[in-house]
Design a protein around this motif. Structure first.
Motif, mmCIF file in Angstrom:
data_model
loop_
_atom_site.group_PDB
_atom_site.id
_atom_site.type_symbol
_atom_site.label_atom_id
_atom_site.label_comp_id
_atom_site.label_asym_id
_atom_site.label_seq_id
_atom_site.Cartn_x
_atom_site.Cartn_y
_atom_site.Cartn_z
ATOM 1 N N UNK A 91 57.996 -131.357 -39.240
ATOM 2 C CA UNK A 91 58.050 -130.371 -40.316
ATOM 3 C C UNK A 91 58.066 -131.043 -41.693
ATOM 4 N N UNK A 92 58.470 -132.301 -41.725
ATOM 5 C CA UNK A 92 58.457 -133.078 -42.973
ATOM 6 C C UNK A 92 57.190 -133.926 -43.080
ATOM 7 N N UNK A 93 56.198 -133.642 -42.222
ATOM 8 C CA UNK A 93 54.929 -134.366 -42.187
ATOM 9 C C UNK A 93 55.134 -135.857 -41.880
ATOM 10 N N UNK A 94 56.080 -136.119 -40.978
ATOM 11 C CA UNK A 94 56.359 -137.494 -40.539
ATOM 12 C C UNK A 94 56.093 -137.572 -39.044
ATOM 13 N N UNK A 95 55.317 -138.553 -38.654
ATOM 14 C CA UNK A 95 55.038 -138.753 -37.236
ATOM 15 C C UNK A 95 56.162 -139.585 -36.617
ATOM 16 N N UNK A 96 56.464 -139.319 -35.323
ATOM 17 C CA UNK A 96 57.544 -140.038 -34.630
ATOM 18 C C UNK A 96 56.980 -140.634 -33.350
ATOM 19 N N UNK A 120 67.532 -137.465 -24.674
ATOM 20 C CA UNK A 120 66.093 -137.224 -24.650
ATOM 21 C C UNK A 120 65.745 -135.950 -25.403
ATOM 22 N N UNK A 121 66.529 -134.904 -25.208
ATOM 23 C CA UNK A 121 66.288 -133.655 -25.918
ATOM 24 C C UNK A 121 66.531 -133.829 -27.417
ATOM 25 N N UNK A 122 67.514 -134.675 -27.777
ATOM 26 C CA UNK A 122 67.762 -134.928 -29.203
ATOM 27 C C UNK A 122 66.572 -135.625 -29.842
ATOM 28 N N UNK A 123 65.929 -136.542 -29.112
ATOM 29 C CA UNK A 123 64.743 -137.210 -29.655
ATOM 30 C C UNK A 123 63.588 -136.233 -29.810
ATOM 31 N N UNK A 124 63.446 -135.301 -28.874
ATOM 32 C CA UNK A 124 62.418 -134.265 -29.019
ATOM 33 C C UNK A 124 62.684 -133.390 -30.241
ATOM 34 N N UNK A 125 63.947 -133.027 -30.435
ATOM 35 C CA UNK A 125 64.315 -132.252 -31.628
ATOM 36 C C UNK A 125 64.031 -133.051 -32.896
ATOM 37 N N UNK A 126 64.325 -134.354 -32.859
ATOM 38 C CA UNK A 126 64.066 -135.211 -34.015
ATOM 39 C C UNK A 126 62.563 -135.257 -34.304
ATOM 40 N N UNK A 127 61.738 -135.372 -33.238
ATOM 41 C CA UNK A 127 60.284 -135.391 -33.426
ATOM 42 C C UNK A 127 59.815 -134.120 -34.125
#
Length: 563
Positions: free
Chosen positions: A515-520, A503-510
């Motif tokens: 920062x790359x202007x990509x929504x998750x 879950x924390x990895x997905x938050x980090x991925x978001x």
């Protein structure tokens, strides 16, 4: 435990089963008696102790066990382990050696009963079918090579399968002609009758042939080894004298190892013949049956026992339907102790070896290993490499472990390898990029004719998410994003579980994608997934979770030129 009936294999007994059960009992008896004598010698106790052990173990396993075919009695693996355990504790005192060997059976029985009562049969779930298959093949090969010297009349070398095989090859010039003739004729009798006259118990015919041949031609005076003298009479009942509480405590730990070996071999044999006959095996009841058998053996001056692969093969091959065959063997063994010890004194060891070899040779199932090897696809190979053949690798590891390192190490190697490969595969799950619309989204790798939107990446992780694969999944999704990607949607339908690390990895991925202007966003998450993700967010801006992929992508504007 009240729901477990006694003598389960006898329920619904049909009169037509009595004849094959009795014939199977006669056949197994003819094999068990000399084998029990031999395995007692391996354990370092008087040969008759093997017969003492056989009677209560057969009856009590039939009372509590779940297999209709499994034959419980002294076996080479546990006999050798018993000798290794008892020797340093007994020193040079033969009386104490015998007492401790009996006490080890009692400890093994108590451990088995406790394990069954607390339902530790789930341990069997960690021994996969491929591991059991490789274990059985390795054990069968070990049994066969151990019998070949008796068939040839040469000295048997100690050591693993390969050392014993090399020992046989180096002694081919010492083959005793008469012994080889008796062994080959016995083997031919068993195999021929099994092939062309299966209703005739070939093992029993071979045993009778060997005994008659010795008596008629005085083969024992001409170099053919026979079983030899057997003490007559019934055993003393009760715990062994001279063994204190401290001795039992010292033996309890090693008894766990004995139980594990016995449980593994017995479970493998039981499952093999249950599958052929179309019924199921209860692992907890198997622990209870094995525990009761060992406890009964120890209280009857016997030795450690376990489910026998070779004798179960004889039992099944002779047509046994239920544990009535085992009860017949028990009655006949009592009669043997009282009246027939002299008969088996003239049984050639070469005939015994032939019967055992014929019984287990069909369990060397190389075709099953080939089938496991063929379980492979190009997609699996591209994802997991050599680990795509995880079942084949686990089976071969167990087989080679038995052949090289012995029974218990081989089993543990097979289980360990299968767990390591399982963890490896789950640590690098397939992360599929999807294409589609509405409710239908498919893997682009499997449908290359489809094309997706350049600004949309829909991914699916074909695994639960946990600490071992969290970083890999995070990195893989980030790699799949391009300069034109504006929205990433994780289809969580195939990820039924998630832990805090993931879950924390997905938050980090978001945050990294932001920062790359990509929504998750996440779509189609199951309850456990959404709850764990929500708990991990703890104050952070929550990741958008949507019931469908269509709703997750609804506000994404159509790219220019698309209608």
């Amino acid at each position: 435990m009240a729901s477990w009936p006694v003598f389960p294999s006898l329920q619904g007994y049909q009169r037509s089963w009595l004849r094959p059960d009795v014939i199977a009992g006669l056949t197994v008896w003819a094999v068990l008696v000399p084998e029990a004598l031999a395995y007692a010698s391996i354990a370092g106790v008087p040969p008759v102790v093997g017969l003492y052990a056989a009677v209560p173990s057969l009856v009590l396993y039939a009372l509590a066990g779940s297999s209709r075919h499994l034959v419980v009695g002294p076996m080479s693996a546990t006999a050798a382990l018993s000798a290794a355990i008892v020797t340093p504790l007994a020193g040079a005192d033969p009386t104490r050696y015998l007492a401790l060997s009996t006490a080890l059976a009692i400890c093994t029985g108590v451990v088995g009963l406790v394990a069954g009562l607390v339902r530790l049969g789930f341990v069997a779930s960690f021994i996969s079918e491929p591991v059991l298959k490789g274990f059985i093949v390795g054990l069968a090969l070990t049994i066969i090579i151990g019998q070949v010297p008796k068939l040839l009349g040469v000295h048997k070398d100690s050591g693993n399968f390969f050392k014993q095989a090399w020992g046989v090859l180096t002694k081919l010039g010492d083959i005793q002609g008469r012994t080889l003739a008796v062994g080959l004729i016995s083997l031919a009798l068993v195999l021929a009758l099994r092939r062309w006259l299966p209703v005739v118990p070939g093992s029993l015919v071979a045993v009778l042939f060997g005994i008659v041949a010795v008596q008629v031609f005085s083969l024992d005076d001409k170099g053919v080894a026979i079983v030899g003298h057997i003490d007559a009479g019934l055993p003393h009942l009760g715990p062994p004298s001279g063994v204190g509480l401290g001795d039992y405590l010292d033996l309890t730990g090693p008894a766990v190892g004995v139980l594990l070996i016995g449980f593994a071999e017995g479970l493998g044999a039981a499952k093999t013949y249950a599958a052929r006959a179309g019924y199921s095996i209860d692992a907890n009841r198997e622990l209870m049956g094995l525990g009761a058998a060992n406890l009964g053996s120890g209280l009857a001056s016997g030795m450690v026992v376990n489910g026998s692969l070779s004798k179960t093969a004889v039992n099944g091959g002779a047509g046994a339907k239920t544990q009535v065959s085992g009860l017949v063997v028990a009655v006949l063994t009592v009669l043997t102790l009282l009246f027939l010890t002299g008969l088996f004194e003239n049984l050639p060891e070469a005939t015994l070896a032939a019967v055992v070899i014929a019984a287990v040779v069909e369990l060397v199932d190389i075709a099953a290993l080939r089938r496991l090897y063929r379980v492979w696809t190009q997609l699996l190979g591209s994802i997991y490499g050599h680990a795509a053949r995880v079942d084949f690798i686990a089976a071969v590891s167990a087989m080679l472990g038995v052949l090289v390192f012995d029974t218990l190490p081989g089993l543990l190697i097979g289980v360990g390898i299968s767990i390591v490969l399982l963890v490896y595969r789950s640590s690098q799950p397939h992360v599929a990029a999807l294409a589609g619309q509405g409710r239908l989204w498919v893997d682009l790798a499997r449908h290359p004719e489809l094309s997706g939107r350049p600004d949309l990446l829909v991914v699916r992780v074909e695994s639960g998410l946990y600490f071992a694969n969290a970083d890999y999944v995070k990195s893989r999704i980030a790699e799949l994003c391009t300069d034109t990607t504006r929205l990433v949607v994780l289809d969580a339908e195939t990820s039924p579980s998630i832990d805090v690390s993931a879950a924390e990895a997905l938050l980090d991925l978001r945050n990294e994608l932001a920062r790359r202007r990509i929504d998750f966003r996440i779509a189609r998450s199951v309850a456990q997934f959404a709850e764990m993700l929500g708990s991990a967010e703890s104050g952070d801006t929550p990741i958008g979770v949507y019931p469908t992929i269509a709703e997750a992508t609804a506000d994404l504007p159509e790219p220019p030129g698309r209608h």
